[in-house]
Enzyme design. Structure first.
Site, PDB file in Angstrom:
ATOM      1  CD  GLN A   1      -0.920 -10.450  -7.105  1.00 50.89           C
ATOM      2  OE1 GLN A   1       0.189  -9.995  -6.849  1.00 50.89           O
ATOM      3  NE2 GLN A   1      -2.038  -9.840  -6.750  1.00 50.89           N
ATOM      4  CE1 TYR A  17       1.009  -3.452  -9.909  1.00 48.86           C
ATOM      5  CE2 TYR A  17       1.942  -5.616 -10.323  1.00 48.86           C
ATOM      6  CZ  TYR A  17       1.810  -4.502  -9.504  1.00 48.86           C
ATOM      7  OH  TYR A  17       2.473  -4.452  -8.317  1.00 48.86           O
ATOM      8  NE  ARG A  31      -4.944  -1.933   4.589  1.00 48.35           N
ATOM      9  CZ  ARG A  31      -5.774  -0.913   4.403  1.00 48.35           C
ATOM     10  NH1 ARG A  31      -5.367   0.319   4.659  1.00 48.35           N
ATOM     11  NH2 ARG A  31      -7.000  -1.110   3.979  1.00 48.35           N
TER      12      ARG A  31
END
Length: 401
Positions: A98, A168, A344
């Protein structure tokens, strides 16, 4: 019905199945370089059966990190990253890096470099004004993404995921709330989308067909005046028409203003307050309830938004958010999504996919308590996994989403 566990093409590469480990900042790079702990983190996920694991976060510049401990893509990082990708490949999975620039989410005090924003803003992380890049500096940012992608290829990655989400830098340019520029990078949706399109094309030109190129795109910011779903649909249509991307991974929320829109489930306010330094802890107690909002958890909680992208686009899409069992994966495939991304649930059980493959009725042990979120400061993990060593490799000055 598309078989979740059958091999699947993603641009120029083929994954052994349609499940991707989503990017979750690992907090295991104290010197901004790969560690044995980081390699083990991804080796374990790969051994658990995913088609591809995503290494996060690989900033394109030192000032593009949310704190100074994160990897930034430079020649010194290649050897460690190559060891990591070799370990992932040995387990039969692919590896994605990423890449991106944190922009307003960067911590200038930690990085020793100014945080960037499309327009004038004060940074609550660095406690100083952010820098507004001019057109020349924007061109340098585009080139830095291309360079990071080339280094990812040199490091043995199979794919890069460009971060266009969570406010971002690129996401902040897409947001009318944060982007008030009057030049060719601000104003109309087409101008606000220019940076995303330039970066996607530059990354594709840099790697050709050696790597798959994915973009993680906000469907909406979940903030008043921020990016809305109709505008995001238009951005996605432009990105598809440009032909630089092999897939879009659809996300939502703002690391600056509304991170829980991405996560859903319990809001771990008390746990966050405990790990922050004292001045920030006091401030968080005042604003924590407004910052960490409550969104009840349900399976595939981003699906309703994502369906609209599936109707409008023909390119491959990755569904993220509340993917924990085979029924949900099959639902996603049945509705035309090409891949699913899990976060998660794999922190709780890295071998969950193997377990599902063996027992199609298997259910995740993740309770969506989100107590993993504050562990980004000490090595991202599920707090209920007793076999994980606590790695104090990040400072409590960083904020990541």
């Amino acid at each position: 019905m598309t078989d979740v566990f059958a091999p699947a093409a993603l641009g120029p590469i083929t994954l052994r199945n349609r499940v991707i480990k989503a990017a979750t900042f690992e907090g295991r790079t104290p010197d901004a370089l790969v560690t044995d702990e980081l390699i083990q983190f991804h080796r374990e996920t790969a051994a658990g059966g995913v088609g591809m694991t995503t290494v996060a976060y690989c900033a394109v510049a030192p000032g593009g990190r949310t704190d100074r401990h994160q990897i930034w893509m430079r020649p010194e990082a290649v050897a460690g990253l190559r060891t990591l990708t070799d370990a992932v490949h040995a387990e039969g999975a692919a590896a994605s890096a990423q890449i991106g620039h944190a922009g307003p989410v960067a911590n200038a005090a930690s990085n020793g470099a100014p945080a960037l924003a499309p327009s004038r803003m004060f940074s609550p992380l660095g406690m100083r004004p952010m820098k507004v890049p001019d057109v020349t500096e924007i061109s340098e940012i585009v080139a830095a993404h291309a360079n990071a992608a080339r280094l990812a290829a040199e490091s043995g990655f199979d794919a890069v995921e460009i971060h266009f989400g969570h406010n971002y830098l690129v996401s902040s340019f897409l947001s009318p709330k944060l982007n008030r520029r009057k030049d060719r990078y601000g104003g109309s949706p087409a101008h606000r989308a220019r940076l995303a399109r330039e970066i996607a094309r530059a990354v594709r030109e840099a790697v050709g067909d050696r790597l798959a190129v994915i973009a993680k795109l906000n469907m909406e910011d979940g903030v008043s005046g921020g990016l809305t779903l109709p505008d995001s649909l238009q951005v996605a249509a432009w990105l598809e028409a440009d032909g630089a991307l092999d897939a879009l991974e659809l996300t939502a929320g703002s690391s600056l203003l509304n991170p829980m829109l991405l996560f859903h489930g319990d809001a771990p306010r008390r746990e966050f307050a405990k790990v922050l330094p004292v001045p920030a802890r006091w401030g968080f107690r005042l604003v924590g309830k407004a910052f960490l909002k409550e969104y009840p958890y349900r399976e595939a909680y981003l699906l309703e938004r994502a369906r609209q992208f599936r109707r409008e686009l023909s390119m491959p899409l990755v569904l993220l958010g509340g993917i924990t069992n085979l029924d949900t994966m099959r639902q996603a495939m049945g509705e035309g999504f090409d891949f699913v991304a899990m976060g998660r649930a794999l922190l709780r059980e890295p071998n969950l996919l193997q377990r599902i493959h063996t027992d199609p009725g298997a259910q995740s042990a993740c309770t969506h308590c989100n107590e993993c979120m504050p562990t980004i400061y000490t090595g991202t993990r599920c707090v209920f996994r007793l076999d994980q060593r606590l790695d104090a490799t990040a400072d409590p000055e960083a904020v990541q989403g």
